[in-house]
Design an enzyme around this catalytic site. Structure first.
Site, PDB file in Angstrom:
ATOM      1  NE  ARG A 109     -59.879 -33.894  14.239  1.00  0.00           N
ATOM      2  CZ  ARG A 109     -59.923 -35.053  14.884  1.00  0.00           C
ATOM      3  NH1 ARG A 109     -59.009 -35.988  14.636  1.00  0.00           N
ATOM      4  NH2 ARG A 109     -60.879 -35.298  15.758  1.00  0.00           N
TER       5      ARG A 109
ATOM      6  CG  HIS B  81     -57.325 -32.348  18.146  1.00  0.00           C
ATOM      7  ND1 HIS B  81     -58.109 -33.452  18.428  1.00  0.00           N
ATOM      8  CD2 HIS B  81     -58.135 -31.500  17.455  1.00  0.00           C
ATOM      9  CE1 HIS B  81     -59.320 -33.280  17.921  1.00  0.00           C
ATOM     10  NE2 HIS B  81     -59.349 -32.111  17.314  1.00  0.00           N
TER      11      HIS B  81
ATOM     12  CG  ASN C  67     -56.969 -36.661  20.140  1.00  0.00           C
ATOM     13  OD1 ASN C  67     -57.384 -35.860  19.311  1.00  0.00           O
ATOM     14  ND2 ASN C  67     -56.304 -36.285  21.226  1.00  0.00           N
TER      15      ASN C  67
ATOM     16  CG  HIS D  21     -64.330 -28.267  10.201  1.00  0.00           C
ATOM     17  ND1 HIS D  21     -65.319 -28.217  11.166  1.00  0.00           N
ATOM     18  CD2 HIS D  21     -63.269 -28.894  10.802  1.00  0.00           C
ATOM     19  CE1 HIS D  21     -64.870 -28.765  12.282  1.00  0.00           C
ATOM     20  NE2 HIS D  21     -63.629 -29.191  12.084  1.00  0.00           N
TER      21      HIS D  21
END
Length: 333
Positions: free
Chosen positions: A69, A73, A101, A200
């Site tokens: 992740r 991000h 975040n 996911h």
């Protein structure tokens, strides 16, 4: 069903496909990335990274999803320049405390530890941005997912932007149209959106990110009617309808919690995913067709995921004399 809408994706798909030529704002940077960039200057790099990720996962299996992740991000804000790793200072309000975040992004200490090991072997040579990209690959591979070669040569950014993180990062409440726009803005397309959402298949979500689907969907006072009844019962047990459950965690893929596979897509087909933004992929014919393909053909998902990760890893990269090679990932030199 009541949630089926007229498809916007013939237009969006054309925009996405045409934008693959227009939305490459850093073509010279792309060409400077090289699969063999550190072969002479830091030949043990990938071994060091692999061991660091392996040790982290041995200590906590859930960290694999968090490390993956971080790469997402990072790339969706200023590009893949390790801006997400920068700590706040008097002059810099960074991305760690942006809404997507805060109390959510994690694994920074793992990246810093791997960077320290790399610095001992190859001082001032390897960027934090390249380490983040390699760490994401190893997190997937060590969770049973596909391998891909990572083109290298990124440089680290000199700044970060909390505002850009708040605006640009895909969120659990985003509509399909908003998600698609955010991907297209980065030179990615509808296919990349669907295949990268497959990340996911590992990881957890805090209850507040999907709890409205369990008790008060769109203000109806009832659960989301699309959610499988068995999944609904289980999730209501994990996330009771009270504020104290907001930070509770539920697996994004309850069938194979820590395995990187195509179960995310089979869960989508059976209406048992957590996030509204994930469920939205079934609300349009174009994205639903991709979901069905990846559900039926796991190797297709693996191959396409690897290709999209390489593509995403080139977004907004700094190369050559741009940026720097940070000595510590949390601060500029």
């Amino acid at each position: 069903m009541a949630y089926k809408q007229i498809s916007i994706f013939p237009i969006l798909l054309l925009l996405a496909l045409s934008s693959t030529q227009l939305a490459t704002p850093f073509p010279s940077a792309y060409s400077q990335l090289d699969y063999y960039f550190y072969d002479s200057s830091c030949p043990r790099l990938e071994m060091i990274v692999k061991y660091g990720v392996w040790a982290a996962i041995q200590n906590e299996t859930r960290i694999a999803a968090s490390l993956l992740r971080l790469h997402f991000h990072d790339c969706f804000v200023n590009g893949c320049d390790a801006s997400i790793l920068l700590d706040d200072t008097d002059k810099l309000k960074g991305e760690k405390n942006a809404r997507p975040n805060r109390n959510s992004a994690r694994g920074f200490e793992i990246i810093e530890s791997i960077k320290a090991d790399v610095e001992r072997a190859c001082p001032s040579t390897v960027s934090c941005a390249d380490i983040v990209a390699l760490v994401a690959r190893e997190a997937v591979v060590l969770s049973g997912g596909p391998f891909w070669y990572v083109p290298l040569g990124r440089r680290d950014g000199l700044t970060a932007s909390q505002q850009a993180a708040n605006q640009n990062l895909p969120g659990p409440f985003d509509s399909l149209q908003n998600l698609t726009a955010k991907f297209i803005a980065k030179g990615l397309d509808v296919k990349d959106l669907v295949v990268l959402s497959g990340a996911h298949t590992i990881g957890f979500a805090q209850c507040f990110t999907f709890k409205s689907r369990l008790f008060n969907f769109k203000g109806s006072g009832k659960p989301d009617p699309r959610l499988d009844s068995s999944s609904l019962t289980n999730l209501q047990g994990m996330c009771p309808n009270k504020d104290t459950s907001n930070s509770n965690l539920a697996p994004l893929d309850s069938s194979t919690i820590y395995s990187f596979d195509n179960s995310y897509y089979t869960n989508l087909v059976s209406n048992s995913v957590l996030l509204e933004s994930d469920q939205a992929l079934m609300d349009d014919d174009t994205t639903a067709a991709l979901v069905n393909s990846y559900s039926a053909y796991p190797y297709l998902f693996s191959n396409d995921f690897a290709a999209s990760m390489v593509k995403m890893g080139k977004v907004g990269v700094l190369t050559g004399e741009n940026g720097e090679i940070r000595k510590k990932c949390g601060s500029v030199n």
